[in-house]
Every structure is written in structure tokens, then in C-alpha cells.
Design a protein around this motif. Sequence first.
Motif, mmCIF file in Angstrom:
data_model
loop_
_atom_site.group_PDB
_atom_site.id
_atom_site.type_symbol
_atom_site.label_atom_id
_atom_site.label_comp_id
_atom_site.label_asym_id
_atom_site.label_seq_id
_atom_site.Cartn_x
_atom_site.Cartn_y
_atom_site.Cartn_z
ATOM 1 N N MET A 52 -13.731 -0.713 3.361
ATOM 2 C CA MET A 52 -12.556 -0.014 3.895
ATOM 3 C C MET A 52 -12.821 0.504 5.297
ATOM 4 O O MET A 52 -12.007 0.311 6.215
ATOM 5 C CB MET A 52 -12.174 1.144 2.961
ATOM 6 N N MET A 90 -6.450 -6.003 8.142
ATOM 7 C CA MET A 90 -6.661 -6.080 6.701
ATOM 8 C C MET A 90 -7.846 -6.982 6.396
ATOM 9 O O MET A 90 -7.941 -8.095 6.918
ATOM 10 C CB MET A 90 -5.410 -6.629 6.012
ATOM 11 N N HIS A 130 -8.508 -1.629 4.010
ATOM 12 C CA HIS A 130 -8.700 -1.096 5.357
ATOM 13 C C HIS A 130 -8.879 0.418 5.296
ATOM 14 O O HIS A 130 -8.846 1.020 4.227
ATOM 15 C CB HIS A 130 -7.562 -1.494 6.301
ATOM 16 N N TYR A 159 -2.408 -4.732 -1.079
ATOM 17 C CA TYR A 159 -3.083 -4.245 0.108
ATOM 18 C C TYR A 159 -3.248 -2.719 0.106
ATOM 19 O O TYR A 159 -2.514 -1.990 -0.553
ATOM 20 C CB TYR A 159 -2.297 -4.642 1.358
ATOM 21 N N SER A 160 -4.203 -2.263 0.915
ATOM 22 C CA SER A 160 -4.372 -0.848 1.236
ATOM 23 C C SER A 160 -4.643 -0.014 -0.019
ATOM 24 O O SER A 160 -5.701 -0.142 -0.627
ATOM 25 C CB SER A 160 -3.138 -0.357 1.992
ATOM 26 N N PRO A 214 -6.852 0.510 10.494
ATOM 27 C CA PRO A 214 -5.625 0.604 9.712
ATOM 28 C C PRO A 214 -4.603 -0.497 10.006
ATOM 29 O O PRO A 214 -3.795 -0.838 9.142
ATOM 30 C CB PRO A 214 -5.061 1.978 10.102
ATOM 31 N N GLY A 221 0.805 -1.217 0.000
ATOM 32 C CA GLY A 221 0.000 0.000 0.000
ATOM 33 C C GLY A 221 0.833 1.260 0.000
ATOM 34 O O GLY A 221 2.011 1.256 -0.361
#
Length: 244
Positions: A214, A222, A177, A152-153, A219, A125
Amino acid sequence: MLGRLLGKVGEIRHLEEMELPPITEDLDPHTALVTSMSLSNWVGAARSALAASEEERIYFWNVNCVGKEGIPEARLAANPPTTMFEIHGSLLVVRGPVEKGFAIALEGALDNQIGVNTVVLGSGGGNVMEALKAGRVIRARGLGTSLGDNCYSACPLVFLGGVDRSLFAGSNRLGFHQVSVRGVPIPREHEIYQIISAYAAEMGADGAWLIKTMQATPPDKMHNAEPDSLCGLGIATFIQYWCN
């Protein structure tokens, strides 16, 4: 192997305690085959880990090992964090953080190559706005996206840029997330979520689902989306064994 090479011995000790059955004359053929294949896979992974740079080892540890198989959240900082671009035929493989300058670097990598039709992603991310820029670079060039590692992210936002967004059988996942700044979540009413939702709709995906998913995950966690949930949401356009 990565745990050993990166000094994370305590984090992987439970995996080293797992034993394969010894190969003896009385071992049934199927078990012998599975065992030999496992050993062969281990040798291949060991060679790959030994040949990798320290930065590459840290990247693979953070994206593919942390939080898996009982390994705790023990990410390592890459110093300096950089993005790796590799050409494999018609594929541009992109691994590393989505940081400031990522979109320009991606555009430069594409400018230097002829015949690339798919951007293969893997990342833990990074910067949301940079991810949106990169996604639009991919879409403007009519390219597809796929995964070579976990994404991810902010990385899934880059993935959405693909005209064709393909996921194949394996362990690689899209992970979502909350948007955060230095680990502190941004308020739900912040305009960044409206920007992300509009971008997702622009790319043909369900922005409402994306924002809901999300915002539901802190944070430091995941949400690894299961493939079957992505078919009808426009997040992916092809998922092996699920939709095409």
C-alpha cells in the motif's frame, strides 16, 4: 459502449479505430470463429450497457475501464454514490463505493437473505474503517468472498473478511495504494497502517506485505497484484490455476 454512452468519446477513440477482419468466403475457419465470437461479445456488452442505469454505467466505467486498454484516468463522479446489492442464488453481489454505512447496509442485505454463502465484490474503494467493519461482518457469519469486478483501495480489506477468499481466471484484480484523505496521502507512521496490519493478521493474511504494498503506491495510482503473488501471503485462499 460505455465511453460513448457517458460522453467519453475522446478517451475511447483509439479503441474504435481497431478493426476486425471482414468475414468473407475465403476467411480461414479459425479467424472467422474468433471474429464472430468477438462480435457476439460486443453485442452482449452493448445490450448490457444500454439496459444499465446511469449510475451503473458510471460504476462500471470507473472500476473496469479507467486505466485499462489505453483509456486515461478519467473517472466520473456518481451522484449520489450508492452501493448496489443483488442476490444470485447463494451469492450476494455487492458493487459500489465503501462509504459510511456500508457495513450496516451489507449486514441488512445479509439479514434479508437465507442461503447466501459468498459475498462477491467490486468497488473502486472508499472508507478504510468502514471496510474493516464490513470484513468483520463477513467473517463473523462464516461467509466466503470473491470478485465480480476489480476490487480497489479499501475493497481488498473487505475481501480479506472471507473465510474462503477465492479469485478466478479473468481480468478482475485486487488493487492497493496509500491511504489518503481527499487525495492527500496519510503519513506512513499514522496509526491507520497499524490498524490495517493488525486486521490483516486477524484475517490470516500477511499484514507486513499488505502495508508495504500500500505505502509503495501513491493514491492516484494502483498496484494491481498478480495472482501468483497472493497464494502464500494469505490474501487469497484459492486462486484458479495458482493455488487451492
